[in-house]
Design a protein around this motif. Structure first.
Motif, PDB file in Angstrom:
ATOM      1  N   UNK A 187      14.284  13.602  -4.109  1.00 43.23           N
ATOM      2  CA  UNK A 187      14.714  14.535  -3.374  1.00 43.23           C
ATOM      3  C   UNK A 187      16.166  14.253  -2.805  1.00 43.23           C
ATOM      4  N   UNK A 188      16.817  13.116  -3.219  1.00 41.83           N
ATOM      5  CA  UNK A 188      18.334  12.982  -2.840  1.00 41.83           C
ATOM      6  C   UNK A 188      18.413  11.928  -1.832  1.00 41.83           C
ATOM      7  N   UNK A 189      17.333  11.246  -1.249  1.00 39.84           N
ATOM      8  CA  UNK A 189      17.600  10.411  -0.267  1.00 39.84           C
ATOM      9  C   UNK A 189      18.060   9.296  -0.581  1.00 39.84           C
ATOM     10  N   UNK A 190      19.025   8.628   0.156  1.00 37.40           N
ATOM     11  CA  UNK A 190      19.797   7.125  -0.423  1.00 37.40           C
ATOM     12  C   UNK A 190      18.556   6.051  -0.292  1.00 37.40           C
ATOM     13  N   UNK A 191      18.732   4.990  -0.830  1.00 40.40           N
ATOM     14  CA  UNK A 191      17.841   3.970  -0.740  1.00 40.40           C
ATOM     15  C   UNK A 191      17.684   3.454   0.755  1.00 40.40           C
ATOM     16  N   UNK A 192      18.730   3.695   1.586  1.00 40.43           N
ATOM     17  CA  UNK A 192      18.527   3.143   2.898  1.00 40.43           C
ATOM     18  C   UNK A 192      17.935   4.264   3.716  1.00 40.43           C
ATOM     19  N   UNK A 193      18.297   5.429   3.534  1.00 41.67           N
ATOM     20  CA  UNK A 193      17.391   6.563   4.273  1.00 41.67           C
ATOM     21  C   UNK A 193      15.914   6.781   3.691  1.00 41.67           C
ATOM     22  N   UNK A 194      15.729   6.316   2.403  1.00 38.06           N
ATOM     23  CA  UNK A 194      14.344   6.418   1.781  1.00 38.06           C
ATOM     24  C   UNK A 194      13.563   5.311   2.745  1.00 38.06           C
ATOM     25  N   UNK A 195      14.174   3.872   2.985  1.00 40.86           N
ATOM     26  CA  UNK A 195      13.410   2.964   3.730  1.00 40.86           C
ATOM     27  C   UNK A 195      13.205   3.318   4.995  1.00 40.86           C
ATOM     28  N   UNK A 196      14.283   3.918   5.869  1.00 38.27           N
ATOM     29  CA  UNK A 196      14.070   4.392   7.199  1.00 38.27           C
ATOM     30  C   UNK A 196      13.040   5.602   7.374  1.00 38.27           C
ATOM     31  N   UNK A 197      12.928   6.655   6.284  1.00 42.37           N
ATOM     32  CA  UNK A 197      12.043   7.801   6.471  1.00 42.37           C
ATOM     33  C   UNK A 197      10.698   7.675   5.876  1.00 42.37           C
ATOM     34  N   UNK A 198      10.613   6.793   4.817  1.00 38.50           N
ATOM     35  CA  UNK A 198       9.499   6.592   3.950  1.00 38.50           C
ATOM     36  C   UNK A 198       8.666   5.264   4.298  1.00 38.50           C
ATOM     37  N   UNK A 199       9.594   4.342   3.853  1.00 38.14           N
ATOM     38  CA  UNK A 199       8.740   2.749   3.858  1.00 38.14           C
ATOM     39  C   UNK A 199       8.714   2.469   5.309  1.00 38.14           C
ATOM     40  N   UNK A 200       9.500   2.631   6.056  1.00 40.70           N
ATOM     41  CA  UNK A 200       9.164   1.945   7.322  1.00 40.70           C
ATOM     42  C   UNK A 200       8.123   2.658   8.100  1.00 40.70           C
ATOM     43  N   UNK A 201       7.988   3.920   8.320  1.00 39.47           N
ATOM     44  CA  UNK A 201       6.961   4.613   8.847  1.00 39.47           C
ATOM     45  C   UNK A 201       5.839   4.143   8.395  1.00 39.47           C
ATOM     46  N   UNK A 202       5.572   4.085   7.074  1.00 40.77           N
ATOM     47  CA  UNK A 202       4.230   3.641   6.403  1.00 40.77           C
ATOM     48  C   UNK A 202       3.929   2.243   6.411  1.00 40.77           C
ATOM     49  N   UNK A 203       4.957   1.412   6.768  1.00 36.09           N
ATOM     50  CA  UNK A 203       4.521  -0.037   7.119  1.00 36.09           C
ATOM     51  C   UNK A 203       4.330  -0.112   8.446  1.00 36.09           C
ATOM     52  N   UNK A 257       0.915  -1.375  -0.046  1.00 39.70           N
ATOM     53  CA  UNK A 257      -0.134   0.085   0.184  1.00 39.70           C
ATOM     54  C   UNK A 257       1.102   1.337   0.045  1.00 39.70           C
ATOM     55  N   UNK A 258       2.202   1.238   0.101  1.00 38.42           N
ATOM     56  CA  UNK A 258       3.071   2.244   0.297  1.00 38.42           C
ATOM     57  C   UNK A 258       3.142   2.714  -1.189  1.00 38.42           C
ATOM     58  N   UNK A 259       2.677   4.189  -1.524  1.00 34.10           N
ATOM     59  CA  UNK A 259       2.366   4.787  -2.636  1.00 34.10           C
ATOM     60  C   UNK A 259       3.985   4.861  -3.444  1.00 34.10           C
ATOM     61  N   UNK A 260       4.017   4.145  -4.299  1.00 35.04           N
ATOM     62  CA  UNK A 260       5.332   4.049  -5.311  1.00 35.04           C
ATOM     63  C   UNK A 260       5.815   5.409  -5.428  1.00 35.04           C
ATOM     64  N   UNK A 261       5.151   6.304  -5.731  1.00 36.38           N
ATOM     65  CA  UNK A 261       5.535   7.647  -6.189  1.00 36.38           C
ATOM     66  C   UNK A 261       6.366   8.312  -4.894  1.00 36.38           C
ATOM     67  N   UNK A 262       5.772   8.109  -3.752  1.00 33.76           N
ATOM     68  CA  UNK A 262       6.405   8.434  -2.530  1.00 33.76           C
ATOM     69  C   UNK A 262       7.905   8.176  -2.452  1.00 33.76           C
ATOM     70  N   UNK A 263       8.022   6.840  -2.750  1.00 35.51           N
ATOM     71  CA  UNK A 263       9.448   6.196  -2.962  1.00 35.51           C
ATOM     72  C   UNK A 263      10.417   7.119  -4.052  1.00 35.51           C
ATOM     73  N   UNK A 264       9.735   7.163  -4.944  1.00 37.72           N
ATOM     74  CA  UNK A 264      10.471   7.970  -6.160  1.00 37.72           C
ATOM     75  C   UNK A 264      10.617   9.491  -5.736  1.00 37.72           C
ATOM     76  N   UNK A 265       9.650   9.857  -5.140  1.00 38.23           N
ATOM     77  CA  UNK A 265       9.924  11.218  -4.724  1.00 38.23           C
ATOM     78  C   UNK A 265      11.056  11.420  -3.698  1.00 38.23           C
ATOM     79  N   UNK A 266      11.214  10.462  -2.941  1.00 32.58           N
ATOM     80  CA  UNK A 266      12.304  10.330  -1.750  1.00 32.58           C
ATOM     81  C   UNK A 266      13.570  10.553  -2.537  1.00 32.58           C
ATOM     82  N   UNK A 267      13.558   9.458  -3.509  1.00 28.73           N
ATOM     83  CA  UNK A 267      14.710   9.448  -4.311  1.00 28.73           C
ATOM     84  C   UNK A 267      15.147  10.719  -4.952  1.00 28.73           C
TER      85      UNK A 267
END
Lengths: 365, 282, 282
Positions: C188-204, C176-186
């Protein structure tokens, strides 16, 4: 036509009213959706219920169909109380916005569904189904599964499925909204001629004012659960009763003017008016404004008003250009004029005073 | 999608996922391998491939009696669970009544509640009303516990169904009864079959609730359970292998049915399990 | 659009059933917990709180309860550690194999509990597969006894059984995590790990909560795995309930423990539901 005749036509009851909606009220979760709607629909009429989303137009349709219960008022059809009859016994059929074609039944079985439900003699069914399919020009899909049809074809199945029952009223809930622009225009034309052919009363719901004007005998403009104006398309366009109607149907300039001694004045613009003294709002359609050819007002016209303004913006529109005119102090007027070539600087414009139509600020007042 | 761009550069995550799968499937593989092991359960390496255990199994009449019991229980549990899960899903989807939220929680509770509590409380009820423990009490227990599964499955099917279809049917002159049988039911048919498969499998394997409600006649899992206390034999591996193969087959069919009807079947399946999955739709 | 008769027809039967087979049993359970057993082994209906008092006074119960909570906690943690990366891998990296890999998790989810528990018994036993393997490699020369009949065995077995239950809601929330949020995070310059920590993990987080609840609650109520692989040191609270309803014949005390468990489960469910709502961004 004048404003006075428009308000008279609102109250005019069609001579042979088939459907009579009387003071209908509907609430959802205590929030009023329809407030005191009264409307008469004549036999054979093409009536459009026009309104923004949330205006209550679909709810009104569902009340007529019988999917919702009234919270107040009555609905009558042909001298019979309609709102007490369950949906499945009403001589009313609906074309749904989503078409609601039964996916597990073939096109033929979809169209035959209503006939079978009403226990029409078995041997009559095929002929009637085929006639209905022919009417909407999809005879060749009789045996197809609905999933193999395009949106436009499903639309036709939905129409055939409703019309085959020979309802007294056909309700259409934004049936064209899912089609692309070209198909939509084509369906509008077909729908109109189909309605003339079968002579059934159509009640058509849409939010598209152009569609409403193209199709309807009359338009019922709904706003926040109230009827704003009910009139023929020409009349509602030419003589909108309210500022909302004027803005919703076509583009307009709303002039908030002061009337004094037979002259209405707003900003730098003034024109003769027979309205009573005091503040008044007028609607002036952009296409009523034209470039003034001579410096002086035409000799004959006490009835012509002139004004000057700076061209702020010119949008090319093919035959007609849309001009945005700054008349000073950011007083903006829009005009639609036959493409004049590129215009700049200060220009002179004029309009017939009778084209500035007095409108009410809101229907409540 | 964004995921594909990264899919090639995650060797660690891929290895970890592989490890997780190995963990999930290692016992299953061991179980199956040793069902063909000539020298019995345990020991390494397995030696002497044989079908003896399967032969022994098929000759074991008392075991097959319990299989029959289990099938009867499962079939009737399916009937109860669907018979009540269907109206329950319809009620949750389209009726408003006082205590609806509580009703929803109660129906779904056995989905997450440990079987021991469901089993015990039903035991006390049956004892209280003077019912003798038998396959009938087991059937009632399974049926009651599995209404939750039926309800979530059918509710998911209802959510997917276009409500306007039923309106169209009423509009065309079919009354509520005809509309249900001609429109609603055919639309739910796949959901119903999927639910039936899942409920059948779950009932066939059920042990925690059965443990408390069983009378003299054993179900298959209870028979296996009681034999386990006497020591483990490869015959149990053999019957376990058969149970497993049967479960896998039904689960795969169930999964296919669900994905065929649901746009995103996997996610639907998953969220259906959440206690809050029926929230917000009322 | 649905008539009153229609709504009654779908509401009343399941409502009655649920009242009789779920509400009434829980109520009876509640009543029993205040009664006591006479020396003649009959139930005495003298309402008192002695059963509850005994729970807190008798150190045996507290010890076992604490052990059960520790075991449930360990299983929850392990199931999350296995289930989350697996779900993440499937949702974001599996690409085309997603569907197949998902089915591979679904199979052990629904496949027989008993069979899987039994498989671990044959692996961990003193003459089991693991010991055979270790002796075959000459790592050990005598069977290692602690594999079986230990809290370790219970934790291992239950982790195996409940990891798919934990996986499922986590996977659903990741899907259910919108994929465009992940794309937006990338973007905006977030690394995959930081994207996971700051976007994916909280949303899951809602999925993690639901999954953890499943594992914890189901483990806490489990009595079969301890019987199969636990031994005396692996006894859990539900085993005490089972014996109170069996040989020990003290239904009221058993009911009191069960009711506490029921209360705990419901409290946990309500708490997760609330937390889930708070963390769910719509």
């Amino acid at each position: 036509m004048s404003a006075a005749s428009s308000s008279a036509s609102d109250k005019r009851a069609p001579s042979e009213a088939l459907l009579s909606i009387r003071k209908v009220e509907k609430q959802f979760a205590k929030r009023p959706v329809l407030r005191g709607i009264s409307l008469e629909v004549a036999s054979g009429e093409f009536l459009t219920i026009l309104g923004e989303s949330g205006s209550g137009k679909t709810t009104l349709l569902r009340l007529i169909a019988g999917f919702e219960q009234l919270d107040g008022g009555e609905i009558w059809m042909g001298g019979e109380r309609l709102d007490k009859i369950p949906a499945y016994r009403r001589q009313v059929n609906t074309v749904f916005q989503s078409y609601a074609i039964f996916p597990h039944l073939s096109v033929f079985d979809n169209v035959a569904y209503g006939l079978r439900a009403k226990l029409v003699p078995r041997d009559e069914i095929p002929a009637r189904v085929r006639q209905a399919l022919a009417m909407v020009k999809i005879s060749e899909f009789e045996r197809s599964a609905p999933s193999r049809l395009s949106g436009g074809q499903q639309q036709r199945v939905a129409l055939a499925r409703a019309l085959v029952n020979r309802p007294r009223v056909l309700l259409l809930d934004e049936p064209l909204s899912a089609l692309d622009a070209n198909l939509r225009r084509q369906m509008q034309i077909e729908l109109k001629s189909l309605q003339r052919e079968v002579g059934i009363t159509f009640i058509f719901v849409t939010h598209d004012q152009e569609e409403a004007m193209a199709l309807s005998d009359r338009i019922a403009l709904l706003r926040a659960g109230r009827l704003e104006q009910v009139a023929e398309p020409r009349e509602i366009y030419g003589c909108p009763k309210t500022a909302y109607a004027a803005q919703f149907i076509g583009q307009t300039n709303l002039l908030r003017a002061e009337v004094r001694e037979g002259t209405a004045t707003t900003g730098p613009i003034a024109w003769p008016s027979s309205e009573p003294p005091g503040p008044a709002t007028f609607s002036l359609r952009p296409e009523s404004i034209r470039l003034a050819l001579s410096a002086q007002p035409a000799a004959s016209s006490g009835a012509t008003a002139q004004f000057q303004g700076q061209i702020k913006n010119q949008t090319f529109g093919g035959a007609m250009d849309l001009l945005e005119i700054d008349c000073g102090n950011s007083y903006l007027i829009r005009a639609r004029v036959p493409s004049p070539g590129s215009l700049t600087g200060r220009q002179k414009f004029e309009f017939n005073a009778s084209d500035a139509v007095r409108v009410l600020e809101s229907s409540d007042t | 999608m964004s995921g594909t761009s990264q899919s090639s550069r995650s060797p660690f995550l891929g290895a970890y996922a592989l490890f997780a799968y190995l963990f999930l499937y290692f016992p299953i593989v061991v179980l199956i391998v040793y069902s063909f092991n000539g020298s019995g359960v345990g020991g390494f390496p397995p030696s002497g491939w044989t079908l003896d255990w399967y032969r022994q199994l098929f000759a074991d009449a008392s075991l097959w009696d319990t299989v029959l019991n289990s099938v009867i229980v499962a079939a009737l549990a399916v009937a109860i669970a669907l018979g009540l899960g269907l109206p329950a899903a319809l009620a949750l989807d389209r009726a408003q009544f006082p205590g609806k939220a509580l009703f929803r929680r109660l129906v779904l509770l056995p989905l997450i509640l440990p079987g021991i509590i469901t089993g015990l409380s039903l035991l006390m009820l049956f004892v209280g009303v003077g019912m003798k423990l038998s396959l009938v009490t087991v059937i009632l227990g399974h049926g009651t516990a599995l209404i939750s599964v039926a309800t979530t499955e059918i509710f998911a099917g209802l959510q997917k169904m276009d409500r306007a279809q039923e309106e169209a049917s009423l509009d065309l002159g079919a009354n509520h009864w005809k509309t249900f049988w001609r429109i609603t039911f055919p639309n739910l048919r796949v959901s119903l079959i999927a639910a039936a498969l899942l409920i059948f499998t779950l009932s066939l394997d059920e042990i925690a609730v059965t443990f408390f409600l069983i009378g003299r006649d054993n179900t298959l899992p209870l028979e296996i359970w009681s034999r386990l206390r006497r020591g483990i034999t490869p015959e149990i591996n053999a019957i376990s292998t058969l149970i497993l193969l049967f479960s896998i087959a039904t689960i795969l069919i169930w999964y296919r049915l669900r994905t065929r009807t649901q746009l995103a079947g996997d996610v639907q399946t998953a969220t259906a399990l959440l206690p809050s999955s029926l929230e917000g739709e009322t | 659009m649905y008539s009153r008769a229609y709504k009654s027809a779908v509401t009343i039967p399941p409502l009655l059933w649920v009242t009789f087979f779920l509400t009434a049993p829980y109520a009876i359970l509640f009543c029993y917990s205040f009664w006591s057993v006479s020396p003649l082994q009959t139930i005495v209906h003298n309402w008192n709180l002695q059963n509850y008092a005994q729970l807190f006074r008798n150190p045996l119960y507290l010890t076992v309860l604490l052990r059960s909570i520790r075991i449930a906690g360990a299983v929850t943690l392990l199931a999350l550690l296995l289930g989350y990366p697996l779900a993440y891998y499937l949702s974001f990296h599996a690409a085309k194999r997603k569907d197949l890999l998902y089915q591979l998790v679904i199979i052990p989810l629904w496949a027989s509990y008993l069979v899987r528990g039994y498989a671990w018994k044959t692996i961990l036993g003193s003459d089991g597969v693991l010991n055979g393997f270790l002796q075959y490699l000459h790592i050990t020369h005598r069977p290692v006894e602690f594999f079986l009949y230990s809290p370790f065995a219970v934790i291992l077995t239950l982790t195996h059984i409940y990891t798919p239950f934990t996986f499922l809601p986590i996977y659903a929330s990741l899907e259910h995590v919108p994929r465009n949020l992940v794309e937006a995070s990338h973007d905006l310059g977030a690394s995959p790990f930081s994207t996971f920590l700051r976007v994916i993990l909280p949303l899951s987080l809602p999925g993690i909560l639901a999954g953890a609840t499943f594992a914890f609650v189901l483990t806490l109520g489990d009595f079969l795995a301890p019987l199969l692989v636990g031994g005396p040191s692996g006894v859990m609270i539900s085993n005490i309930v089972v014996s109170l309803f069996g040989a020990a014949y003290n239904w009221p005390l058993g009911a009191a423990i069960s009711f506490c468990m029921l209360l705990l489960v419901v409290t946990l469910l309500l708490a997760t539901e609330r937390l889930e709502k708070r963390f769910t961004i719509s």
